[in-house]
Design a protein around this motif. Structure first.
Motif, PDB file in Angstrom:
ATOM      1  N   ALA A  49     -26.900 -82.602 -62.500  1.00 27.77           N
ATOM      2  CA  ALA A  49     -26.936 -81.702 -61.355  1.00 27.77           C
ATOM      3  C   ALA A  49     -28.048 -79.992 -61.532  1.00 27.77           C
ATOM      4  CB  ALA A  49     -25.509 -80.774 -61.697  1.00 27.77           C
ATOM      5  N   LEU A  50     -28.369 -79.457 -60.755  1.00 28.19           N
ATOM      6  CA  LEU A  50     -29.282 -78.269 -60.753  1.00 28.19           C
ATOM      7  C   LEU A  50     -28.795 -76.994 -60.307  1.00 28.19           C
ATOM      8  CD1 LEU A  50     -30.468 -78.221 -57.966  1.00 28.19           C
ATOM      9  CD2 LEU A  50     -32.523 -80.138 -58.687  1.00 28.19           C
ATOM     10  N   ILE A  51     -29.223 -76.227 -60.509  1.00 25.05           N
ATOM     11  CA  ILE A  51     -29.170 -75.076 -60.138  1.00 25.05           C
ATOM     12  C   ILE A  51     -30.586 -74.844 -59.068  1.00 25.05           C
ATOM     13  CG2 ILE A  51     -28.616 -72.375 -59.342  1.00 25.05           C
ATOM     14  CD1 ILE A  51     -26.842 -73.194 -62.029  1.00 25.05           C
ATOM     15  N   GLY A  52     -30.623 -74.407 -58.150  1.00 21.94           N
ATOM     16  CA  GLY A  52     -31.862 -74.676 -56.906  1.00 21.94           C
ATOM     17  C   GLY A  52     -31.574 -74.561 -55.542  1.00 21.94           C
ATOM     18  N   ASP A  53     -32.966 -74.943 -54.833  1.00 22.48           N
ATOM     19  CA  ASP A  53     -33.052 -75.307 -53.510  1.00 22.48           C
ATOM     20  C   ASP A  53     -33.893 -76.471 -53.548  1.00 22.48           C
ATOM     21  OD1 ASP A  53     -32.399 -75.487 -51.110  1.00 22.48           O
ATOM     22  OD2 ASP A  53     -33.598 -73.769 -50.704  1.00 22.48           O
ATOM     23  N   ASP A  54     -33.461 -77.706 -53.484  1.00 25.49           N
ATOM     24  CA  ASP A  54     -34.129 -78.990 -53.157  1.00 25.49           C
ATOM     25  C   ASP A  54     -33.809 -79.432 -52.218  1.00 25.49           C
ATOM     26  OD1 ASP A  54     -31.721 -79.954 -54.052  1.00 25.49           O
ATOM     27  OD2 ASP A  54     -32.711 -81.651 -54.734  1.00 25.49           O
ATOM     28  N   THR A  55     -33.662 -78.728 -51.018  1.00 21.80           N
ATOM     29  CA  THR A  55     -33.427 -79.545 -49.729  1.00 21.80           C
ATOM     30  C   THR A  55     -34.075 -79.036 -49.124  1.00 21.80           C
ATOM     31  OG1 THR A  55     -31.761 -78.215 -48.967  1.00 21.80           O
ATOM     32  CG2 THR A  55     -31.700 -80.203 -50.356  1.00 21.80           C
ATOM     33  N   GLY A  56     -34.771 -77.793 -49.364  1.00 21.85           N
ATOM     34  CA  GLY A  56     -36.039 -76.748 -48.252  1.00 21.85           C
ATOM     35  C   GLY A  56     -35.928 -75.998 -47.328  1.00 21.85           C
ATOM     36  N   ARG A  57     -34.808 -75.085 -47.638  1.00 20.16           N
ATOM     37  CA  ARG A  57     -33.835 -73.942 -46.764  1.00 20.16           C
ATOM     38  C   ARG A  57     -34.857 -72.234 -47.215  1.00 20.16           C
ATOM     39  NH1 ARG A  57     -30.784 -72.372 -42.720  1.00 20.16           N
ATOM     40  NH2 ARG A  57     -31.075 -69.946 -43.203  1.00 20.16           N
ATOM     41  N   SER A  58     -35.062 -72.469 -48.483  1.00 19.10           N
ATOM     42  CA  SER A  58     -35.648 -71.105 -48.983  1.00 19.10           C
ATOM     43  C   SER A  58     -37.140 -71.263 -48.415  1.00 19.10           C
ATOM     44  CB  SER A  58     -35.952 -71.482 -50.522  1.00 19.10           C
ATOM     45  OG  SER A  58     -34.584 -71.359 -50.585  1.00 19.10           O
ATOM     46  N   LYS A  59     -37.761 -69.879 -47.757  1.00 20.56           N
ATOM     47  CA  LYS A  59     -38.851 -70.094 -47.275  1.00 20.56           C
ATOM     48  C   LYS A  59     -39.107 -68.815 -47.163  1.00 20.56           C
ATOM     49  CE  LYS A  59     -36.829 -69.896 -42.449  1.00 20.56           C
ATOM     50  NZ  LYS A  59     -36.851 -70.849 -40.641  1.00 20.56           N
ATOM     51  N   MET A  60     -40.611 -68.110 -46.412  1.00 23.43           N
ATOM     52  CA  MET A  60     -40.914 -67.165 -46.300  1.00 23.43           C
ATOM     53  C   MET A  60     -42.017 -67.195 -45.119  1.00 23.43           C
ATOM     54  SD  MET A  60     -42.332 -64.128 -48.732  1.00 23.43           S
ATOM     55  CE  MET A  60     -40.825 -63.887 -49.532  1.00 23.43           C
ATOM     56  N   GLY A  61     -41.926 -66.517 -44.676  1.00 22.61           N
ATOM     57  CA  GLY A  61     -43.245 -66.524 -43.380  1.00 22.61           C
ATOM     58  C   GLY A  61     -43.325 -64.625 -42.216  1.00 22.61           C
ATOM     59  N   VAL A  62     -44.599 -65.075 -41.604  1.00 20.93           N
ATOM     60  CA  VAL A  62     -44.731 -64.582 -40.722  1.00 20.93           C
ATOM     61  C   VAL A  62     -44.510 -64.752 -39.347  1.00 20.93           C
ATOM     62  CG1 VAL A  62     -45.618 -62.534 -42.165  1.00 20.93           C
ATOM     63  CG2 VAL A  62     -47.180 -64.791 -41.396  1.00 20.93           C
ATOM     64  N   HIS A  63     -43.864 -64.442 -38.234  1.00 22.38           N
ATOM     65  CA  HIS A  63     -43.846 -64.466 -36.728  1.00 22.38           C
ATOM     66  C   HIS A  63     -44.676 -62.716 -35.769  1.00 22.38           C
ATOM     67  CE1 HIS A  63     -42.883 -66.368 -33.364  1.00 22.38           C
ATOM     68  NE2 HIS A  63     -42.915 -65.523 -32.887  1.00 22.38           N
ATOM     69  N   VAL A  64     -45.948 -64.161 -35.229  1.00 21.99           N
ATOM     70  CA  VAL A  64     -46.483 -63.006 -34.201  1.00 21.99           C
ATOM     71  C   VAL A  64     -46.244 -63.281 -32.769  1.00 21.99           C
ATOM     72  CG1 VAL A  64     -48.621 -61.548 -33.479  1.00 21.99           C
ATOM     73  CG2 VAL A  64     -48.478 -61.952 -36.719  1.00 21.99           C
ATOM     74  N   THR A  65     -46.131 -61.879 -32.157  1.00 23.83           N
ATOM     75  CA  THR A  65     -45.974 -62.270 -30.603  1.00 23.83           C
ATOM     76  C   THR A  65     -46.929 -60.562 -30.330  1.00 23.83           C
ATOM     77  OG1 THR A  65     -43.824 -63.121 -30.648  1.00 23.83           O
ATOM     78  CG2 THR A  65     -44.363 -61.483 -28.834  1.00 23.83           C
ATOM     79  N   GLU A  66     -48.009 -61.250 -29.129  1.00 22.31           N
ATOM     80  CA  GLU A  66     -48.256 -60.225 -27.952  1.00 22.31           C
ATOM     81  C   GLU A  66     -48.006 -60.458 -26.725  1.00 22.31           C
ATOM     82  OE1 GLU A  66     -53.306 -59.085 -27.540  1.00 22.31           O
ATOM     83  OE2 GLU A  66     -52.941 -61.203 -28.716  1.00 22.31           O
ATOM     84  N   ASN A  67     -47.846 -59.285 -25.800  1.00 26.34           N
ATOM     85  CA  ASN A  67     -47.883 -58.714 -24.924  1.00 26.34           C
ATOM     86  C   ASN A  67     -49.400 -59.395 -23.861  1.00 26.34           C
ATOM     87  OD1 ASN A  67     -46.331 -58.717 -22.634  1.00 26.34           O
ATOM     88  ND2 ASN A  67     -45.002 -56.921 -23.359  1.00 26.34           N
ATOM     89  N   LEU A  68     -49.294 -60.091 -23.482  1.00 24.74           N
ATOM     90  CA  LEU A  68     -50.029 -59.426 -22.777  1.00 24.74           C
ATOM     91  C   LEU A  68     -49.700 -58.961 -21.580  1.00 24.74           C
ATOM     92  CD1 LEU A  68     -51.628 -63.385 -23.249  1.00 24.74           C
ATOM     93  CD2 LEU A  68     -52.164 -61.088 -24.072  1.00 24.74           C
ATOM     94  N   GLY A  69     -48.613 -59.069 -20.758  1.00 24.56           N
ATOM     95  CA  GLY A  69     -48.448 -58.693 -19.671  1.00 24.56           C
ATOM     96  C   GLY A  69     -47.759 -59.781 -18.369  1.00 24.56           C
ATOM     97  N   SER A  70     -48.119 -59.168 -17.158  1.00 25.15           N
ATOM     98  CA  SER A  70     -47.132 -59.851 -16.453  1.00 25.15           C
ATOM     99  C   SER A  70     -46.539 -60.707 -16.656  1.00 25.15           C
ATOM    100  CB  SER A  70     -48.076 -61.214 -15.520  1.00 25.15           C
ATOM    101  OG  SER A  70     -49.385 -59.944 -15.167  1.00 25.15           O
ATOM    102  N   GLY A  71     -45.719 -61.213 -18.592  1.00 25.34           N
ATOM    103  CA  GLY A  71     -44.931 -62.181 -18.145  1.00 25.34           C
ATOM    104  C   GLY A  71     -45.549 -63.057 -19.687  1.00 25.34           C
ATOM    105  N   PHE A  72     -46.405 -62.899 -19.892  1.00 30.36           N
ATOM    106  CA  PHE A  72     -47.132 -63.811 -20.807  1.00 30.36           C
ATOM    107  C   PHE A  72     -47.535 -63.228 -21.599  1.00 30.36           C
ATOM    108  CE2 PHE A  72     -48.940 -65.034 -16.346  1.00 30.36           C
ATOM    109  CZ  PHE A  72     -48.981 -66.471 -16.657  1.00 30.36           C
TER     110      PHE A  72
END
Length: 399
Positions: A49-72
């Motif tokens: 047994a263990l207490i933790g997360d060895d199945t890979g759910r825990s994460k941290m990140g960044v997501h960037v979106t730049e609007n170019l116009g005309s739907g792009f």
């Protein structure tokens, strides 16, 4: 007065990126933190047994979106996974840049998830995904290939291009191509620094084994309060020159998948079937899916890779589950079976499992979960594969 002017100037410099975000670029910090108390009891050995997360759910990140116009739009994403019960810094997950259009869809370049994981079936139909009760890996009823082409928790495809279409009249599809031509991308070419056996399979492609690809499609609709969805896909993992020589493989891997979903009011049903021919990547499994390193063959690891086929062999897997939502609580019952056909070097192996449990949402971002899983291994398997009883209780927060 000069000091005030200097302070205002510095404030303007540091405020510039914020203005840029407000003028069309949006940066989002996201992540998930999970910890569970999970006990794995394999027949014939003491509980682990263990207490933790060895199945890979825990994460941290960044997501960037730049609007170019005309739907792009231009998008970018980088995230890292880690175990809340350990002190390491974690490992790389998705890393890509993308060009998206409202009318034609999105194209990603970099390290991506496969459509078999997050688009057509896979973890999209398993409410216990990224927990010890998941169907991929130790549960053994979904492919969890370490080459990233399956539904493994920490399985990602390097050096890849992925396209996701917009939904048109209920139809949508996704495709992935791994064109990289490099010895390093062939997992069978990796040798440990001290020599000896090849390392674990983490990538698709490689010299003369590149151009692996995957395609998947789905259709969903609602009729008088009933939701219906069907999906299917095909995956190909090409054999490299080194794999032909060192492992005696002669044929490329082919995986076919099909499944369906139905929901009405508080009820939901899901099912999926996968047929595998000439297993290459499907004969491996991510460490997170197996709750340990199956390559060692050690009985000390907490899990076992029941979803893996025999190298170069055929097989099939099916999964089915039902869910009932009562207020903020979901009650879940699911199960399935994997069947690895015999080869000249390995005997056949059948594994079945059933899982019961529940998920309670404390809020839109926080939840509690827990349950029980029973894994039953048929006769003919090696001593490493044994029946298992798994108990789990955990907590998760998304941000």
């Amino acid at each position: 007065m000069k000091k005030k002017m200097m302070a205002l100037s510095m404030a303007g410099v540091f405020a510039a990126p914020v203005v840029a975000i407000a003028q069309g670029t949006n940066l989002t910090l996201f992540g998930s933190l999970q910890a569970e108390y999970a006990t794995v009891n394999r027949d014939g050995q003491s509980s682990q047994a263990l207490i933790g997360d060895d199945t890979g759910r825990s994460k941290m990140g960044v997501h960037v979106t730049e609007n170019l116009g005309s739907g792009f739009k231009v998008k970018a994403r980088a995230e890292y996974g880690f175990n809340t019960g350990a002190g390491n810094l974690g490992g790389a997950r998705e890393r890509w840049v993308a060009l998206a259009g409202d009318q034609w869809g999105e194209v990603k370049f970099g390290r991506v998830q496969s459509p078999f994981k997050d688009f057509a079936g896979g973890m999209t139909i398993d409410p216990f995904a990224y927990t010890t009760l998941q169907a991929a890996g130790s549960g053994g009823t979904m492919t969890a290939s370490a080459n990233g082409l399956g539904a493994g928790a920490m399985g990602f495809v390097n050096s890849a291009i992925r396209y996701d279409s917009p939904k048109v009249d209920g139809f949508s599809f996704a495709g992935l191509l791994m064109p990289g031509d490099s010895n390093r991308l062939d997992p069978a070419n990796f040798i440990a620094p001290s020599g000896g056996f090849p390392g674990s399979q983490t990538n698709s492609g490689g010299e003369d084994g590149e151009w692996d690809f995957q395609v998947a499609g789905k259709y969903d609709t609602s009729v008088q309060g009933h939701y219906f969805g069907v999906f299917g896909g095909y995956s190909r993992d090409n054999v490299s020159t080194r794999q032909r020589i060192s492992q005696g493989l002669t044929n490329n891997e082919h995986v076919w998948r099909g499944g369906a979903s139905w929901s009405w009011q508080n009820f939901k049903l899901n099912g999926q079937y996968e047929n595998i021919n000439n297993a290459v990547g499907a004969a491996t499994c991510t460490n997170q899916a197996a709750l340990g390193d199956p390559a060692t063959g050690s009985l000390d690891s907490r899990g076992q890779c029941n979803s893996a086929m025999n190298m170069g062999g055929d097989g099939n897997l099916w999964f089915a589950g039902g869910q009932y939502d009562w207020g903020n609580t979901s009650f879940i019952a699911q199960g399935g079976m994997s069947h690895a056909h015999a080869t000249a070097l390995s005997g056949k192996r059948e594994t079945s499992q059933f899982t019961v449990g529940m998920i309670h949402n404390l809020s839109s971002r926080s939840s509690l979960f827990g349950g029980y899983q029973r894994v039953m291994v048929g006769s003919g398997a090696s001593d490493f594969f044994r029946d298992m009883n798994i108990w789990s209780a955990g907590m998760r927060h998304n941000f």
